[in-house]
Design a protein around this motif. Sequence first.
Motif, PDB file in Angstrom:
ATOM      1  N   ALA A  13       0.818  -1.211   0.000  1.00 19.46           N
ATOM      2  CA  ALA A  13       0.000   0.000   0.000  1.00 19.46           C
ATOM      3  C   ALA A  13       0.856   1.267   0.000  1.00 19.46           C
ATOM      4  O   ALA A  13       0.332   2.360   0.232  1.00 19.46           O
ATOM      5  CB  ALA A  13      -0.930   0.006   1.209  1.00 19.46           C
ATOM      6  N   ALA A  14       2.151   1.119  -0.241  1.00 27.53           N
ATOM      7  CA  ALA A  14       3.103   2.244  -0.305  1.00 27.53           C
ATOM      8  C   ALA A  14       3.305   2.914   1.042  1.00 27.53           C
ATOM      9  O   ALA A  14       3.775   4.074   1.098  1.00 27.53           O
ATOM     10  CB  ALA A  14       2.675   3.265  -1.345  1.00 27.53           C
ATOM     11  N   ASN A  15       2.988   2.199   2.121  1.00 29.79           N
ATOM     12  CA  ASN A  15       3.243   2.735   3.446  1.00 29.79           C
ATOM     13  C   ASN A  15       4.624   2.305   3.921  1.00 29.79           C
ATOM     14  O   ASN A  15       5.077   1.192   3.637  1.00 29.79           O
ATOM     15  CB  ASN A  15       2.187   2.253   4.441  1.00 29.79           C
ATOM     16  N   LEU A  16       5.294   3.164   4.658  1.00 30.54           N
ATOM     17  CA  LEU A  16       6.622   2.841   5.175  1.00 30.54           C
ATOM     18  C   LEU A  16       6.510   1.837   6.316  1.00 30.54           C
ATOM     19  O   LEU A  16       5.669   1.964   7.205  1.00 30.54           O
ATOM     20  CB  LEU A  16       7.327   4.107   5.675  1.00 30.54           C
ATOM     21  N   ILE A  17       7.379   0.842   6.285  1.00 32.99           N
ATOM     22  CA  ILE A  17       7.452  -0.159   7.353  1.00 32.99           C
ATOM     23  C   ILE A  17       8.905  -0.271   7.793  1.00 32.99           C
ATOM     24  O   ILE A  17       9.829   0.004   7.026  1.00 32.99           O
ATOM     25  CB  ILE A  17       6.922  -1.532   6.881  1.00 32.99           C
ATOM     26  N   SER A  18       9.095  -0.662   9.046  1.00 34.72           N
ATOM     27  CA  SER A  18      10.433  -0.827   9.583  1.00 34.72           C
ATOM     28  C   SER A  18      10.865  -2.281   9.428  1.00 34.72           C
ATOM     29  O   SER A  18      10.127  -3.205   9.779  1.00 34.72           O
ATOM     30  CB  SER A  18      10.468  -0.410  11.057  1.00 34.72           C
ATOM     31  N   LEU A  19      12.049  -2.478   8.884  1.00 36.58           N
ATOM     32  CA  LEU A  19      12.569  -3.830   8.679  1.00 36.58           C
ATOM     33  C   LEU A  19      13.344  -4.338   9.880  1.00 36.58           C
ATOM     34  O   LEU A  19      13.657  -5.526   9.944  1.00 36.58           O
ATOM     35  CB  LEU A  19      13.473  -3.860   7.436  1.00 36.58           C
TER      36      LEU A  19
END
Length: 335
Positions: A13-19
């Motif tokens: 959804a083009a949302n930033l996530i932390s890896l």
Amino acid sequence: MSFSPHLIARDSAANLISLQAPGIWGQKVLIVPRQLCSFRRIQLKGKSRSAVQAVKLRALKEAASHEDRLHIAKDRDGKLAGVWSFGSDLAHRGRMLPESLAREPMTDGLRLLSCLEGVEGQVWKDNSLLASRWWPSVPRETQWQTFLRAAQVDLEEYTTGQPALQEVPFRSDLPLIAFDLDQLSEVFSPTNLAFGGGFIACCVGLFLGAQYVRYALEASQTRGKIAQVSDTASQVLSQRRRALANMNRAHRFERLGDEARILLALDGLAEALSDQEPDLRLLQIRDDQLEVQLTDNPDLNGPAFVRQLESMRALSEVNVSSGTQNTIVVKASMQ
């Protein structure tokens, strides 16, 4: 680690996530999924900056129209380089890194690893990635062999059988702060440089202005203190002069002695001269010395006159002598 880059990515959804869990501080690094990157090998014509710039220009020319960002990783010997090209993330103006380089590397060998989406086949030699291929799912054996033949590597050095899919963690030795070549042009653009220079100049001006105001206040306070000390010193000097004058006057009176002794000395002198009635020409008192000048009188008996004066308690060391212009000088010490 407390200080390490913070790896982030975008979901479907083009949302930033932390890896990974972020540390106390570290540069944010956007991981570009492997399926969005193009990889190829390019030969370098030297180790200079101009050679790398030539590779960059060539890679941009050969890249797809939407791929406007590059990441170049030179081999250890500096003869070849791996080039990743991908599209810019307009919402993220910071550091970007291809997923292939964000995973833990190999020294030599073949591997099939799970990516953020899909899988990637890799060929490594001397810590350099020689070939890479992405599939949406685990490839068939024929697809794997086709990948190896297209990699143009000496297959006799490797076990060509398809390896098992493995999970490879992200690297833990990424630099804390780094800038991509493309990002440098954005960070140090004329607009940013002008803004940064203006901001620094403003800070310097504010600092110098604050220092000027501070020193001006201190100088004003110092001048006030100097004026106050000067007034105090003037008062002290005036009081000192008055005190010295009083001390001198007191010393003169002390040397002069009791006021009554002058009267006693004059009274004794008048008593001794009561029968002679000479004219008084001069009377001088200096410290404890009495000097008198009288008109000469032939009837005056000098030795008897001296004895009469010394018999008095107020006078001593009487001396009678002849002066100028027919005068007699009488000198004595007042007791």
